[in-house]
Design a protein around this motif. Structure first.
Motif, PDB file in Angstrom:
ATOM      1  N   GLN A 160       9.502  62.635 -60.739  1.00 34.06           N
ATOM      2  CA  GLN A 160       8.375  62.998 -59.886  1.00 34.06           C
ATOM      3  C   GLN A 160       7.066  62.752 -60.626  1.00 34.06           C
ATOM      4  N   GLY A 161       6.138  62.132 -59.927  1.00 34.65           N
ATOM      5  CA  GLY A 161       4.810  61.927 -60.485  1.00 34.65           C
ATOM      6  C   GLY A 161       3.805  62.829 -59.812  1.00 34.65           C
ATOM      7  N   GLU A 162       2.786  63.240 -60.537  1.00 37.63           N
ATOM      8  CA  GLU A 162       1.727  64.078 -59.988  1.00 37.63           C
ATOM      9  C   GLU A 162       0.386  63.546 -60.467  1.00 37.63           C
ATOM     10  N   ALA A 163      -0.507  63.256 -59.520  1.00 41.83           N
ATOM     11  CA  ALA A 163      -1.839  62.761 -59.873  1.00 41.83           C
ATOM     12  C   ALA A 163      -2.853  63.367 -58.909  1.00 41.83           C
ATOM     13  N   VAL A 164      -3.964  63.832 -59.459  1.00 38.70           N
ATOM     14  CA  VAL A 164      -5.028  64.427 -58.656  1.00 38.70           C
ATOM     15  C   VAL A 164      -6.315  63.665 -58.913  1.00 38.70           C
ATOM     16  N   PHE A 165      -6.946  63.195 -57.834  1.00 38.95           N
ATOM     17  CA  PHE A 165      -8.220  62.473 -57.905  1.00 38.95           C
ATOM     18  C   PHE A 165      -9.222  63.195 -57.011  1.00 38.95           C
ATOM     19  N   GLY A 166      -9.995  64.072 -57.620  1.00 42.92           N
ATOM     20  CA  GLY A 166     -10.909  64.878 -56.815  1.00 42.92           C
ATOM     21  C   GLY A 166     -10.127  65.800 -55.907  1.00 42.92           C
ATOM     22  N   ARG A 167     -10.316  65.655 -54.605  1.00 44.97           N
ATOM     23  CA  ARG A 167      -9.585  66.488 -53.647  1.00 44.97           C
ATOM     24  C   ARG A 167      -8.262  65.865 -53.207  1.00 44.97           C
ATOM     25  N   PHE A 168      -8.007  64.645 -53.617  1.00 45.81           N
ATOM     26  CA  PHE A 168      -6.804  63.940 -53.187  1.00 45.81           C
ATOM     27  C   PHE A 168      -5.686  64.092 -54.220  1.00 45.81           C
ATOM     28  N   GLU A 211      -7.257  68.495 -50.373  1.00 49.97           N
ATOM     29  CA  GLU A 211      -7.710  69.877 -50.450  1.00 49.97           C
ATOM     30  C   GLU A 211      -8.832  70.103 -49.438  1.00 49.97           C
ATOM     31  N   VAL A 212      -8.482  70.778 -48.364  1.00 56.17           N
ATOM     32  CA  VAL A 212      -9.448  71.047 -47.297  1.00 56.17           C
ATOM     33  C   VAL A 212     -10.519  72.020 -47.790  1.00 56.17           C
ATOM     34  N   ARG A 213     -10.075  73.061 -48.467  1.00 60.12           N
ATOM     35  CA  ARG A 213     -10.956  74.032 -49.086  1.00 60.12           C
ATOM     36  C   ARG A 213     -10.181  74.667 -50.225  1.00 60.12           C
ATOM     37  N   ARG A 214     -10.853  75.411 -51.053  1.00 59.81           N
ATOM     38  CA  ARG A 214     -10.195  75.989 -52.212  1.00 59.81           C
ATOM     39  C   ARG A 214      -8.994  76.843 -51.786  1.00 59.81           C
ATOM     40  N   GLY A 215      -7.826  76.481 -52.274  1.00 61.46           N
ATOM     41  CA  GLY A 215      -6.605  77.223 -51.959  1.00 61.46           C
ATOM     42  C   GLY A 215      -5.862  76.715 -50.741  1.00 61.46           C
ATOM     43  N   PHE A 216      -6.413  75.728 -50.010  1.00 60.32           N
ATOM     44  CA  PHE A 216      -5.760  75.205 -48.814  1.00 60.32           C
ATOM     45  C   PHE A 216      -5.717  73.672 -48.891  1.00 60.32           C
ATOM     46  N   SER A 217      -4.527  73.112 -48.813  1.00 66.28           N
ATOM     47  CA  SER A 217      -4.361  71.655 -48.873  1.00 66.28           C
ATOM     48  C   SER A 217      -3.464  71.183 -47.742  1.00 66.28           C
ATOM     49  N   ALA A 218      -3.907  70.132 -47.059  1.00 65.47           N
ATOM     50  CA  ALA A 218      -3.077  69.492 -46.041  1.00 65.47           C
ATOM     51  C   ALA A 218      -2.256  68.398 -46.707  1.00 65.47           C
ATOM     52  N   PHE A 219      -1.033  68.170 -46.214  1.00 68.37           N
ATOM     53  CA  PHE A 219      -0.181  67.143 -46.825  1.00 68.37           C
ATOM     54  C   PHE A 219       0.639  66.412 -45.768  1.00 68.37           C
ATOM     55  N   ASP A 254      -2.434  78.359 -51.604  1.00 67.89           N
ATOM     56  CA  ASP A 254      -2.281  78.917 -52.949  1.00 67.89           C
ATOM     57  C   ASP A 254      -3.453  79.844 -53.233  1.00 67.89           C
ATOM     58  N   LEU A 255      -3.268  81.113 -52.863  1.00 70.72           N
ATOM     59  CA  LEU A 255      -4.271  82.142 -53.118  1.00 70.72           C
ATOM     60  C   LEU A 255      -3.762  82.998 -54.266  1.00 70.72           C
ATOM     61  N   THR A 256      -4.379  82.848 -55.412  1.00 69.66           N
ATOM     62  CA  THR A 256      -3.896  83.462 -56.642  1.00 69.66           C
ATOM     63  C   THR A 256      -3.567  84.935 -56.454  1.00 69.66           C
ATOM     64  N   ARG A 257      -2.346  85.309 -56.899  1.00 73.22           N
ATOM     65  CA  ARG A 257      -1.864  86.697 -56.888  1.00 73.22           C
ATOM     66  C   ARG A 257      -1.653  87.261 -55.486  1.00 73.22           C
ATOM     67  N   LEU A 258      -1.747  86.430 -54.447  1.00 70.18           N
ATOM     68  CA  LEU A 258      -1.574  86.954 -53.093  1.00 70.18           C
ATOM     69  C   LEU A 258      -0.545  86.166 -52.303  1.00 70.18           C
ATOM     70  N   VAL A 259      -0.814  84.890 -52.054  1.00 68.47           N
ATOM     71  CA  VAL A 259       0.074  84.061 -51.247  1.00 68.47           C
ATOM     72  C   VAL A 259       0.205  82.678 -51.873  1.00 68.47           C
ATOM     73  N   GLU A 260       1.427  82.197 -51.935  1.00 66.30           N
ATOM     74  CA  GLU A 260       1.699  80.808 -52.305  1.00 66.30           C
ATOM     75  C   GLU A 260       2.743  80.287 -51.321  1.00 66.30           C
ATOM     76  N   ALA A 261       2.354  79.309 -50.494  1.00 65.16           N
ATOM     77  CA  ALA A 261       3.239  78.884 -49.414  1.00 65.16           C
ATOM     78  C   ALA A 261       3.079  77.403 -49.123  1.00 65.16           C
ATOM     79  N   SER A 262       4.153  76.825 -48.573  1.00 71.59           N
ATOM     80  CA  SER A 262       4.145  75.448 -48.101  1.00 71.59           C
ATOM     81  C   SER A 262       4.863  75.431 -46.760  1.00 71.59           C
ATOM     82  N   MET A 263       4.187  74.911 -45.734  1.00 73.25           N
ATOM     83  CA  MET A 263       4.748  74.906 -44.382  1.00 73.25           C
ATOM     84  C   MET A 263       4.639  73.505 -43.796  1.00 73.25           C
ATOM     85  N   GLY A 264       5.759  72.883 -43.494  1.00 78.10           N
ATOM     86  CA  GLY A 264       5.756  71.523 -42.971  1.00 78.10           C
ATOM     87  C   GLY A 264       6.674  71.362 -41.778  1.00 78.10           C
TER      88      GLY A 264
END
Length: 405
Positions: A160-168, A211-219, A254-264
């Protein structure tokens, strides 16, 4: 069978005892032994449990006590960059009422992380395992006539590869599993051929995120699956090879210490090489989440809809809709109470058979000392099936103890 409620009640009686216990060591885990830039972390586990229905039968159920021994060792790098881990483990199980069902499983995995840049990394793992299938497994037609459980070897590769370019974000992935099942001797003489089940499964794809906003990412996550059986045709003259694709789109939270979820949610399609097997297409789903309701209470939710391989006669694949909720409560600093409820609906495509499996469990993790953990548990499983005689109930209760060096 009357011993089931007695033993379950005994496990329940342990709860207030554990709740009253305190450990001066707290939750701190021993870090093992240092060897250069590595940590060696060995452990040994022993267990004792009662199983009310070891063959998962509808009638004439067989019960047994089971003793287990489980040694493990992890060798983990302690570097500032990159990472390497070697895991070795084994488990021996002894059935008191049916020695032929005793087993010895073992596994090894080498995994690593290569940090190319601050926001670019590659993960990889190579694994091997020797395992066994519990009695009552669907894909072993002669499971109750077999002298012993079916054993199998699994070789796995995960990249698995992981790369982050700004919000992408970009994350390509590749997994491969090679499964080799052993034939089993029958009590009536002869052997049951499991070579029909030997296969190679490859899954590859890529996840693109924003990353739509801090803690929320669409995929969006498209993937391709290819399954190749060793035998060109099985004993019934059917070619079970096939391939297909799956595409999921959704949101990660990904809200630190509260919620971490992935829904697809998405769509999947799978085609078989043989016209005798029914192709599949329809809804795909993958949902995972951890929610910290309070500092001491945590909920974990999992749900999915996917197609898995099966060699049940006449079935092309097993379409599984599953969900599970697990609650963990820190009763004390050293005592965690865990309960779970699960649901699985299995539709054997191409046949009228449909199974519904319900499960529940209750357990406690008690860190008696910094090195020793005790874990009493109770588990229940119920299967209702449209196929006559395949429903069952199973109660399991026991106690595991682990010592970490």
């Amino acid at each position: 069978m009357r011993s089931v409620p007695l033993l379950a009640g005994l496990a329940m009686v342990l709860l207030p005892v554990l709740a009253a216990a305190q450990s001066v060591q707290g939750h701190e885990e021993r870090r093992g032994f240092r060897l250069g830039g590595f940590r060696i972390q060995p452990s040994i586990g022993v267990g004792f449990e009662y199983d009310s229905n070891i063959f998962l039968e509808n009638i004439d159920q067989s019960e047994s006590f089971i003793f287990t021994v489980k040694p493990e060792v992890n060798i983990v790098s302690d570097w500032r960059r990159h990472g390497l881990r070697l895991s070795l483990g084994a488990e021996y199980g002894l059935f008191t009422n049916d020695r032929d069902d005793s087993f010895l499983d073992y596994n090894a995995e080498l995994a690593g992380v290569l940090d190319i840049l601050r926001t670019v990394r590659v993960k990889g793992a190579l694994g091997y395992g020797r395992g066994h299938e519990a009695r009552g497994t669907d894909d072993v037609a002669a499971t109750l006539l077999a002298v012993e459980p079916t054993t199998f070897d699994t070789v796995s590769v995960d990249l698995q590869g992981e790369a982050v370019f700004g919000r992408f974000g970009v994350s390509p992935f590749f997994t491969m599993q090679i499964r080799d099942f052993d034939d089993v001797s029958l009590q009536t003489g002869g052997t049951f051929n499991n070579d029909d089940r030997d296969r190679r499964e490859i899954k590859t794809g890529i996840e693109l995120s924003y990353e739509v906003r801090r803690g929320f990412s669409a995929f969006i996550r498209p993937s391709y699956l290819d399954v190749d059986y060793d035998d060109a045709v099985d004993d019934s003259g059917v070619n079970r090879d096939g391939d297909g694709f799956r595409i999921l789109a959704g949101m990660k939270v990904d809200l630190t210490r509260l919620v971490e979820a992935s829904m697809g949610l998405g769509y999947t399609s799978y085609d078989y090489d043989s016209a005798a097997l029914q192709d599949f297409s329809g809804l795909a789903m993958d949902m995972r989440g951890v929610w910290s309701l309070t500092p001491r209470l945590q909920l974990t939710l999992n749900g999915s809809r996917a197609v898995t391989e099966t060699t049940v006669a006449g079935a092309s694949g097993a379409v599984q809709l599953s969900g599970e909720v697990v609650a963990e409560y820190d009763l004390l600093r050293t005592v965690v109470v865990r309960t779970s409820v699960g649901y699985v609906d299995v539709d054997f495509a191409g046949t009228p058979r449909d199974d519904v499996l319900l499960s529940s469990g209750l357990g406690v993790d008690w860190q008696l000392t910094r090195d020793i953990t005790l874990a009493p548990f109770y588990r229940f499983k119920l299967r209702n099936s449209t196929a006559p005689g395949l429903g069952y109930r199973d109660h399991r209760v026991g106690l595991n103890a682990t010592y970490r060096f």
